[in-house]
Design a protein around this motif. Sequence first.
Motif, mmCIF file in Angstrom:
data_model
loop_
_atom_site.group_PDB
_atom_site.id
_atom_site.type_symbol
_atom_site.label_atom_id
_atom_site.label_comp_id
_atom_site.label_asym_id
_atom_site.label_seq_id
_atom_site.Cartn_x
_atom_site.Cartn_y
_atom_site.Cartn_z
ATOM 1 N N SER A 191 -3.903 3.029 5.834
ATOM 2 C CA SER A 191 -3.761 2.610 4.503
ATOM 3 C C SER A 191 -5.148 2.507 3.897
ATOM 4 C CB SER A 191 -3.443 1.050 4.640
ATOM 5 O OG SER A 191 -4.288 0.414 5.504
ATOM 6 N N PRO A 192 -5.879 3.725 3.336
ATOM 7 C CA PRO A 192 -7.079 3.815 2.718
ATOM 8 C C PRO A 192 -7.057 3.107 1.388
ATOM 9 C CG PRO A 192 -5.784 5.709 2.188
ATOM 10 C CD PRO A 192 -4.934 5.000 3.225
ATOM 11 N N LYS A 193 -8.036 2.622 1.106
ATOM 12 C CA LYS A 193 -8.198 1.507 -0.051
ATOM 13 C C LYS A 193 -8.332 2.204 -1.047
ATOM 14 C CE LYS A 193 -8.635 -2.049 2.462
ATOM 15 N NZ LYS A 193 -7.758 -3.395 2.255
ATOM 16 N N ALA A 194 -7.241 2.955 -1.485
ATOM 17 C CA ALA A 194 -6.990 3.768 -2.759
ATOM 18 C C ALA A 194 -5.688 3.539 -3.077
ATOM 19 C CB ALA A 194 -7.462 5.315 -2.421
ATOM 20 N N VAL A 195 -5.674 3.811 -4.644
ATOM 21 C CA VAL A 195 -4.336 3.964 -5.074
ATOM 22 C C VAL A 195 -4.183 5.392 -5.759
ATOM 23 C CG1 VAL A 195 -2.677 3.048 -6.798
ATOM 24 C CG2 VAL A 195 -3.870 1.515 -5.785
ATOM 25 N N SER A 196 -3.573 6.227 -5.156
ATOM 26 C CA SER A 196 -3.526 7.603 -5.726
ATOM 27 C C SER A 196 -2.547 7.923 -6.571
ATOM 28 C CB SER A 196 -3.493 8.598 -4.513
ATOM 29 O OG SER A 196 -3.568 10.024 -4.826
ATOM 30 N N ILE A 197 -2.709 8.021 -7.971
ATOM 31 C CA ILE A 197 -1.613 8.216 -8.714
ATOM 32 C C ILE A 197 -1.142 9.817 -8.482
ATOM 33 C CG2 ILE A 197 -0.879 8.838 -11.145
ATOM 34 C CD1 ILE A 197 -3.005 6.308 -11.800
ATOM 35 N N ALA A 235 2.343 5.893 -8.056
ATOM 36 C CA ALA A 235 1.342 5.904 -6.829
ATOM 37 C C ALA A 235 2.024 5.235 -5.782
ATOM 38 C CB ALA A 235 0.126 5.448 -7.258
ATOM 39 N N THR A 236 1.285 5.214 -4.753
ATOM 40 C CA THR A 236 1.606 4.645 -3.476
ATOM 41 C C THR A 236 0.286 3.648 -3.120
ATOM 42 O OG1 THR A 236 0.953 6.096 -1.805
ATOM 43 C CG2 THR A 236 3.300 6.134 -2.455
ATOM 44 N N GLN A 275 0.219 -4.609 5.601
ATOM 45 C CA GLN A 275 0.919 -3.465 6.592
ATOM 46 C C GLN A 275 2.005 -3.036 6.081
ATOM 47 O OE1 GLN A 275 0.699 -5.889 10.182
ATOM 48 N NE2 GLN A 275 -1.305 -6.562 9.895
ATOM 49 N N LYS A 276 2.381 -2.875 4.660
ATOM 50 C CA LYS A 276 3.501 -2.420 4.014
ATOM 51 C C LYS A 276 3.247 -1.452 3.111
ATOM 52 C CE LYS A 276 8.171 -3.606 2.426
ATOM 53 N NZ LYS A 276 9.039 -4.875 1.975
ATOM 54 N N GLU A 277 3.813 -0.268 3.109
ATOM 55 C CA GLU A 277 3.531 0.634 2.154
ATOM 56 C C GLU A 277 4.579 0.294 0.813
ATOM 57 O OE1 GLU A 277 2.882 5.502 1.454
ATOM 58 O OE2 GLU A 277 4.316 4.725 3.084
ATOM 59 N N HIS A 278 4.040 0.536 -0.310
ATOM 60 C CA HIS A 278 4.789 0.312 -1.541
ATOM 61 C C HIS A 278 4.668 1.254 -2.371
ATOM 62 C CE1 HIS A 278 5.568 -4.030 -0.673
ATOM 63 N NE2 HIS A 278 4.236 -4.142 -0.297
ATOM 64 N N LEU A 279 5.606 1.746 -3.057
ATOM 65 C CA LEU A 279 5.634 2.467 -4.282
ATOM 66 C C LEU A 279 5.106 1.718 -5.375
ATOM 67 C CD1 LEU A 279 6.664 5.611 -5.137
ATOM 68 C CD2 LEU A 279 8.699 4.530 -5.741
ATOM 69 N N ALA A 280 4.410 2.346 -6.383
ATOM 70 C CA ALA A 280 3.737 1.486 -7.393
ATOM 71 C C ALA A 280 3.606 2.268 -8.497
ATOM 72 C CB ALA A 280 2.353 0.951 -6.985
ATOM 73 N N MET A 283 7.056 -1.347 -6.249
ATOM 74 C CA MET A 283 8.298 -0.699 -6.271
ATOM 75 C C MET A 283 9.062 -0.648 -5.080
ATOM 76 S SD MET A 283 7.494 1.931 -9.576
ATOM 77 C CE MET A 283 9.185 2.184 -9.504
ATOM 78 N N HIS A 284 10.430 -1.088 -5.097
ATOM 79 C CA HIS A 284 11.039 -0.715 -4.083
ATOM 80 C C HIS A 284 11.232 0.803 -3.850
ATOM 81 C CE1 HIS A 284 12.138 -4.785 -3.471
ATOM 82 N NE2 HIS A 284 12.630 -4.949 -4.720
ATOM 83 N N PHE A 285 11.227 1.482 -2.747
ATOM 84 C CA PHE A 285 11.739 2.715 -2.375
ATOM 85 C C PHE A 285 13.157 2.979 -2.456
ATOM 86 C CE2 PHE A 285 7.641 2.619 -0.120
ATOM 87 C CZ PHE A 285 7.009 4.137 -0.250
ATOM 88 N N PRO A 286 13.792 4.110 -2.586
ATOM 89 C CA PRO A 286 15.256 4.022 -3.027
ATOM 90 C C PRO A 286 15.880 3.777 -1.775
ATOM 91 C CG PRO A 286 14.128 5.932 -3.798
ATOM 92 C CD PRO A 286 13.147 5.230 -3.278
ATOM 93 N N GLU A 287 15.339 3.925 -0.640
ATOM 94 C CA GLU A 287 16.306 3.738 0.619
ATOM 95 C C GLU A 287 16.314 2.164 0.961
ATOM 96 O OE1 GLU A 287 12.148 5.078 2.040
ATOM 97 O OE2 GLU A 287 13.580 5.410 0.606
ATOM 98 N N ASN A 288 15.438 1.418 0.041
ATOM 99 C CA ASN A 288 15.386 -0.100 0.053
ATOM 100 C C ASN A 288 16.509 -0.842 -0.721
ATOM 101 O OD1 ASN A 288 11.824 0.117 0.318
ATOM 102 N ND2 ASN A 288 13.437 -0.191 1.993
ATOM 103 N N LEU A 289 17.134 -0.049 -1.664
ATOM 104 C CA LEU A 289 18.143 -0.476 -2.575
ATOM 105 C C LEU A 289 19.580 -0.542 -1.855
ATOM 106 C CD1 LEU A 289 17.281 0.993 -5.986
ATOM 107 C CD2 LEU A 289 16.620 -1.175 -5.157
ATOM 108 N N ARG A 290 20.277 -1.498 -1.865
ATOM 109 C CA ARG A 290 21.461 -1.477 -1.215
ATOM 110 C C ARG A 290 22.497 -0.735 -2.146
ATOM 111 N NH1 ARG A 290 22.296 -7.916 0.810
ATOM 112 N NH2 ARG A 290 20.768 -7.701 2.578
ATOM 113 N N SER A 291 23.434 -0.180 -1.465
ATOM 114 C CA SER A 291 24.493 0.523 -2.129
ATOM 115 C C SER A 291 25.147 -0.551 -3.024
ATOM 116 C CB SER A 291 25.273 1.375 -1.372
ATOM 117 O OG SER A 291 26.417 1.923 -1.959
#
Length: 279
Positions: free
Chosen positions: A87-93, A139-140, A145-150, A164-172
């Motif tokens: 987790s580098p201290k960066a928000v890479s767009i 970005a991410t 200790q948790k990676e997020h889409l942003a 944001m939630h990753f697609p796999e986190n959304l229930r069908s």
Amino acid sequence: MHTIWKGAISFGLVNIPVKLYKATDSPSIPLRQLHNVCNTPIQYKKHCPTCDIDVSGKDIVKGYEYEKDTFKVVNEETLEKLQSDNSPKAVSIQQFVSVTEIDPVYYHTSYYLGPDATGHKPYALLHEALHETNKAGIATIVLRQKEHLALIRPYDNVLLMETMHFPENLRSTEQVPDLPKETTVSEKELATAEKLIEQLTEPFEPAAFKNTYAERFKDALLNTETMISAGETHKKETNVHDLMKTLQASIDQTQPEQHPPKKQKTARKTKTAPGKKAT
């Protein structure tokens, strides 16, 4: 405003030092669990059922359950190393999109991104560029200790980051029970519903909506419930809003004209609440 993260936004060769702040509050009504005999707050103890003893914090470690009841112990040093490595201290767009392309179901938590002391010019540049193009950056970021889409977009005079939630986190949606499979809607019913929607359509004004639940809850509680102290087994009536009425009624009952002159002093005595000595 408390800083919860420091790092940088990067896109292309541009690097913008920023600080992260929580953008929203989630007020809650603090209700405690009490023992109904003495009104004392309930305590919770960490207990090991195998050793049948209470365990203190210094005797507790964290573990990853990779199989049922099978754990891999993870110490704090390992967690810190994994976090620093991944987790580098960066928000890479990684790309820019139109905000209208993002379904709100993906949004999780809102944060303000504020400029660091040395990043005012590039911060203002990114804010203005996003505003003029009506775009947002995808970005991410790793938080706690948790990676997020942003998603990063301009909001008033600040950059707002929505994790944001990753697609796999959304229930069908197929998991939702009792959904209608085939329902016929007549053209008349549809036209009536659309007309009603049109009549109720207004520009969105956030200030017109207020969270009044907490105020109504506290007001109702103070008006209908008794106030109790920890360790007491009896109740004391303390109707806050009716206190002045109660006092006035007590004064009215002790007016001299309502009692014989000789008993005037006796009539002024009031009943003593249970558990208190008369004064």
